[in-house]
Design a protein around this motif. Structure first.
Motif, mmCIF file in Angstrom:
data_model
loop_
_atom_site.group_PDB
_atom_site.id
_atom_site.type_symbol
_atom_site.label_atom_id
_atom_site.label_comp_id
_atom_site.label_asym_id
_atom_site.label_seq_id
_atom_site.Cartn_x
_atom_site.Cartn_y
_atom_site.Cartn_z
ATOM 1 N N PHE A 195 36.230 22.059 30.352
ATOM 2 C CA PHE A 195 35.582 22.871 31.204
ATOM 3 C C PHE A 195 36.638 23.200 32.161
ATOM 4 O O PHE A 195 37.160 22.412 33.098
ATOM 5 N N GLN A 196 36.923 24.606 32.373
ATOM 6 C CA GLN A 196 37.912 24.738 33.327
ATOM 7 C C GLN A 196 37.518 25.069 34.831
ATOM 8 O O GLN A 196 36.632 25.822 34.927
ATOM 9 N N ALA A 197 37.777 24.331 35.771
ATOM 10 C CA ALA A 197 37.112 24.204 37.050
ATOM 11 C C ALA A 197 37.801 25.062 38.180
ATOM 12 O O ALA A 197 37.083 25.876 38.877
ATOM 13 N N LEU A 198 39.194 25.297 37.688
ATOM 14 C CA LEU A 198 40.112 26.210 38.790
ATOM 15 C C LEU A 198 40.803 27.063 37.715
ATOM 16 O O LEU A 198 41.482 26.515 36.968
ATOM 17 N N HIS A 199 40.994 28.195 38.119
ATOM 18 C CA HIS A 199 41.640 29.212 37.299
ATOM 19 C C HIS A 199 43.016 29.792 38.332
ATOM 20 O O HIS A 199 42.643 30.663 39.416
ATOM 21 N N ASP A 200 43.873 29.378 38.109
ATOM 22 C CA ASP A 200 45.262 30.174 38.623
ATOM 23 C C ASP A 200 44.795 30.449 40.185
ATOM 24 O O ASP A 200 44.957 31.644 40.526
ATOM 25 N N ILE A 201 44.780 29.413 40.755
ATOM 26 C CA ILE A 201 44.379 29.541 42.202
ATOM 27 C C ILE A 201 45.768 29.638 43.131
ATOM 28 O O ILE A 201 46.695 28.864 42.852
ATOM 29 N N ASP A 202 45.794 30.859 44.033
ATOM 30 C CA ASP A 202 46.727 31.141 44.777
ATOM 31 C C ASP A 202 46.221 30.835 46.091
ATOM 32 O O ASP A 202 45.294 31.940 46.569
ATOM 33 N N LEU A 203 46.842 29.983 47.119
ATOM 34 C CA LEU A 203 46.315 30.201 48.610
ATOM 35 C C LEU A 203 47.225 29.618 49.654
ATOM 36 O O LEU A 203 47.885 28.491 49.005
ATOM 37 N N ASP A 204 47.805 30.143 50.580
ATOM 38 C CA ASP A 204 48.487 29.601 51.588
ATOM 39 C C ASP A 204 47.774 29.402 52.641
ATOM 40 O O ASP A 204 47.051 30.162 53.281
ATOM 41 N N VAL A 205 48.156 28.302 53.363
ATOM 42 C CA VAL A 205 47.476 28.044 54.515
ATOM 43 C C VAL A 205 48.659 27.887 55.543
ATOM 44 O O VAL A 205 49.342 27.049 55.605
ATOM 45 N N ALA A 206 48.600 28.528 56.889
ATOM 46 C CA ALA A 206 49.613 28.784 57.781
ATOM 47 C C ALA A 206 49.530 27.583 58.763
ATOM 48 O O ALA A 206 48.178 26.823 58.682
ATOM 49 N N ARG A 207 50.336 26.926 59.291
ATOM 50 C CA ARG A 207 50.347 26.024 60.433
ATOM 51 C C ARG A 207 49.342 26.560 61.336
ATOM 52 O O ARG A 207 49.259 27.462 61.950
ATOM 53 N N GLY A 208 48.286 25.504 61.802
ATOM 54 C CA GLY A 208 47.454 25.966 62.780
ATOM 55 C C GLY A 208 46.310 26.830 62.423
ATOM 56 O O GLY A 208 45.622 27.051 63.179
ATOM 57 N N GLU A 209 46.294 27.174 61.006
ATOM 58 C CA GLU A 209 45.308 28.037 60.555
ATOM 59 C C GLU A 209 43.951 27.282 60.125
ATOM 60 O O GLU A 209 44.228 26.265 59.737
ATOM 61 N N VAL A 210 42.987 27.940 60.022
ATOM 62 C CA VAL A 210 41.811 27.143 59.815
ATOM 63 C C VAL A 210 41.086 28.033 58.887
ATOM 64 O O VAL A 210 40.816 29.405 58.803
ATOM 65 N N VAL A 211 41.126 27.835 57.548
ATOM 66 C CA VAL A 211 40.662 28.424 56.449
ATOM 67 C C VAL A 211 39.258 27.764 55.952
ATOM 68 O O VAL A 211 39.168 26.639 55.905
ATOM 69 N N VAL A 212 38.426 28.823 55.833
ATOM 70 C CA VAL A 212 36.872 28.390 55.630
ATOM 71 C C VAL A 212 36.769 28.721 53.874
ATOM 72 O O VAL A 212 36.987 29.941 53.523
ATOM 73 N N ILE A 213 36.213 27.857 53.072
ATOM 74 C CA ILE A 213 36.170 28.135 51.783
ATOM 75 C C ILE A 213 34.620 28.157 51.544
ATOM 76 O O ILE A 213 33.755 27.120 51.731
ATOM 77 N N MET A 268 35.082 31.810 46.722
ATOM 78 C CA MET A 268 35.367 31.186 45.115
ATOM 79 C C MET A 268 34.198 31.531 44.616
ATOM 80 O O MET A 268 32.934 31.600 44.667
ATOM 81 N N ASP A 269 34.442 31.722 43.236
ATOM 82 C CA ASP A 269 33.358 31.894 42.267
ATOM 83 C C ASP A 269 33.964 31.714 40.713
ATOM 84 O O ASP A 269 34.969 32.129 40.450
ATOM 85 N N ALA A 270 33.189 30.799 40.036
ATOM 86 C CA ALA A 270 33.332 30.190 38.754
ATOM 87 C C ALA A 270 35.011 29.830 38.580
ATOM 88 O O ALA A 270 35.715 30.221 37.604
ATOM 89 N N GLY A 271 35.342 29.122 39.557
ATOM 90 C CA GLY A 271 36.639 28.471 39.595
ATOM 91 C C GLY A 271 37.711 29.475 40.118
ATOM 92 O O GLY A 271 39.246 29.132 39.575
ATOM 93 N N ARG A 272 37.546 30.823 40.499
ATOM 94 C CA ARG A 272 38.490 31.741 40.968
ATOM 95 C C ARG A 272 38.373 32.148 42.356
ATOM 96 O O ARG A 272 37.194 31.903 42.736
ATOM 97 N N VAL A 273 39.511 32.347 43.007
ATOM 98 C CA VAL A 273 39.179 32.656 44.381
ATOM 99 C C VAL A 273 39.285 34.423 44.072
ATOM 100 O O VAL A 273 40.180 35.140 43.400
ATOM 101 N N VAL A 274 38.081 34.742 44.674
ATOM 102 C CA VAL A 274 37.706 36.095 44.618
ATOM 103 C C VAL A 274 38.004 36.974 45.468
ATOM 104 O O VAL A 274 38.456 38.118 45.509
ATOM 105 N N GLU A 275 37.935 36.620 46.757
ATOM 106 C CA GLU A 275 38.067 37.447 48.033
ATOM 107 C C GLU A 275 38.647 36.503 49.070
ATOM 108 O O GLU A 275 38.197 35.300 49.541
#
Ligand code: ATP
Ligand code: MG
Lengths: 246, 301
Positions: free
Chosen positions: A18-36, A213-220
């Motif tokens: 079962f593939q839980a993560l597909h080709d995830i690209d994500l950068d988090v900048a210094r001081g940034e707050v990223v909500v998943i 995220m949806d089904a292991g991908r970053v959608v938006e």
């Protein structure tokens, strides 16, 4: 703000077939707050746990502050010390008091002297508002108090980035706010944070970007305002209508 | 204490009455059985004074006392070796290195399965033919150690397995090395969970030493046996021996309770003492120097 603090590039992760993560690209900048955000089983926790290698990845790279994640041993432990993690189920050390929970990392990992670590730990407990419970063990604390101690424990390592995996999902409504307040405070002070949560109030107030995220991908990926009012994809709109329903 | 309150609700008025009735009934039944046994003994002349007065003699007592010392020595030495060894093998069974895991697994499965008596015979009859002839004491103690180490290793492993996975993860997330996570976070909680079972195992180990008669090691059982050869006071001797074993076991459970309470209290004292700025609950050995780390949050404190 040149180089991102956390860089996730082309990451794939499978549990067996079962593939839980597909080709995830994500950068988090210094001081940034990223909500998943994303439906249950979409891979939010898995992604979060990959960032400090509680889960191994199959391919791709994750770098923190320019350094690729070490695979094991001393180097990995040292990196984890720089990445704070807050769990849904708190996971405070059950046999230690609140104060000892916060002190353990600095003393055993950083080599801070006990007396100094204790002062720091007291200051942190005061900051998250549980200093009156410093001698209590986790089983004697409410969920909200436990989670705030857990945040203090992570902060005691002076981390470069903090990961939160649904920190308020196991809490009664009246305790959610006390934890979120601490998190908002942290964000305001410039802490870099990756937060898995469905608390839209927090996302709007403290979040810089929302990752759907949806089904292991970053959608938006979008700003909280735009995402919550004007999501682009059908799946995101569908998801939002569900979490807004209750 | 509160231990039973964790598993069960505190009984209400009806429950309390039921418990009182059940207790009274049990006491009555036990008293009746004892009375019956005593009557039987009396009818057969076993209670006759001349059958008991010999045990007032110093020589008889000295004889049994030597046996008790032998029992305590064998059990003590066996325990002192097998408890730490059991912890080591238990940890080996969850090692990240496959050969280590495998080795410990083979050992544990083997020695848990082999009957102790068979092992003792091996040391008594088998090994001497191969030129390995241990002193009598060790012919008894080594087999006991081999078996008990295997059982204790399983206990320790089970205890570790019973500690929530989140505890490992939290320890790792803080930056502790794997060994530190085990030693500082998991083992203390695992041991806490298995203290009652450890005490049970200690009493089993104590009773294992009764096989001392096989190798002619003078422990309590063997000494009692020897005594009966001269006195023919079988029932009296073995009753006394049984009472001694029961008393030792009672003392051991008392010890376990005391230990448990102390463990619970010390934590509070530790933290309380810390308030005075004095006693440090954590000694800063085996730490890594802070080194070149950056303190990005320095301005926040
Ligand atoms: N250890 C594991 N072994 C096998 N499958 C796993 C494991 N951990 C997660 N998964 C699977 O991977 C998928 C993603 O899980 P994950 O926990 O990341 O989801 P999530 O988005 O955090 O969901 P939730 O909102 O319910 O916490 C799920 O289908 C889950 O069943
Ligand atoms: Mg999750």
């Amino acid at each position: 703000m040149t180089e991102p603090l956390v860089r996730i590039a082309g990451v794939n992760k499978s549990f067996g077939s079962f593939q839980a993560l597909h080709d995830i690209d994500l950068d988090v900048a210094r001081g940034e707050v990223v909500v998943i955000v994303g439906a249950s089983g979409s891979g939010k926790s898995t992604l979060c746990r990959c960032i400090n290698r509680l889960e191994t990845i199959d391919s791709g790279t994750i770098t923190i502050d320019g350094k690729p994640l070490p695979e094991e041993g001393r180097a990995l432990a040292r990196l984890r010390a720089d990445v704070g993690m807050v769990f849904q189920s708190f996971n405070l050390f059950g046999h230690k008091t609140a104060l000892e929970n916060v002190m353990l990392g600095p003393v055993k990992v950083r080599g801070v002297r006990a007396a100094e670590a204790r002062e720091q730990a007291r200051a942190l407990l005061r900051r998250v508002g549980v200093d009156d419970k410093e001698n209590n063990r986790p089983s004697e604390l409410s969920g909200g108090q436990q989670q705030r101690v857990a945040i203090a424990r992570a902060l005691a390592m002076q981390p470069k980035v903090m990961l939160f995996d649904e920190p308020t999902s196991a809490l009664d409504p009246e305790m959610i706010k006390e934890v979120l307040d601490v998190m908002v405070g942290l964000a305001g002070e410039g802490m870099t944070m990756v937060v898995v949560t469905h608390e839209m109030g927090f996302a709007r107030q403290a979040g810089d970007r929302v990752v759907y995220m949806d089904a292991g991908r970053v959608v938006e990926i979008d700003t909280p305002d735009r995402f919550f009012t004007d999501a682009r994809s059908d799946r995101a709109r569908d998801f939002l209508s569900k979490i807004l329903a209750h | 204490m509160s231990a039973d309150r964790v598993l069960f609700d505190a009984p209400g008025p009806v429950g309390r009455r039921r418990i009182r009735i059940a207790t009274a009934a049990t006491v009555l039944v036990i008293a009746a059985v004892i009375a019956l046994a005593v009557k039987q003994f009396g009818d057969n002349g076993q209670l006759a004074a001349e059958r008991w007065t010999p045990f007032g003699q110093l020589s008889y007592l000295r004889f049994l006392w030597d046996g008790l010392k032998g029992t305590l020595l064998a059990a003590g030495v066996a325990a002192l070796i097998s408890f730490p060894a059991g912890a080591v093998f238990g940890l080996m069974r969850i090692s990240v290195r496959r050969p280590v895991r495998w080795l410990a697994g083979v050992y544990v499965e083997l020695f848990r399965a082999v009957p102790l008596l068979l092992l003792i015979y091996a040391f008594l009859l088998g090994l001497p033919r191969l030129g390995v002839n241990l002193p009598i004491f060790w012919k008894l103690v080594v087999p006991i150690v081999l078996v008990n180490t295997a059982v204790l290793a399983e206990l320790v492993r089970a205890g570790i397995g019973a500690v929530d996975r989140g505890q490992f993860e939290a320890g790792e997330a803080v930056g502790l090395r794997r060994g530190q996570v085990l030693r500082l976070v998991v083992l203390p909680q695992a041991l806490r969970l298995i203290v009652p079972t450890l005490v049970t195992q200690l009493t089993t180990l104590l009773k294992d030493t009764t096989l001392g008669y096989v190798v002619s090691y003078p422990e309590l059982m063997k000494q009692g046996n020897n005594l009966t050869v001269y006195t023919h006071l079988l029932i009296q001797t073995y009753l006394i021996v049984a009472v001694v074993y029961v008393v030792i076991n009672l003392l051991l459970s008392q010890l376990a309770h005391a230990l448990d309470r102390r463990l619970a209290r010390r934590r509070v004292v530790d933290a309380g003492g810390a308030a005075g700025g004095g006693g440090a609950p954590h000694v800063a050995h085996e730490t890594e120097p802070a080194g070149d780390r950056i303190a990005p949050m320095g301005q926040l404190f």
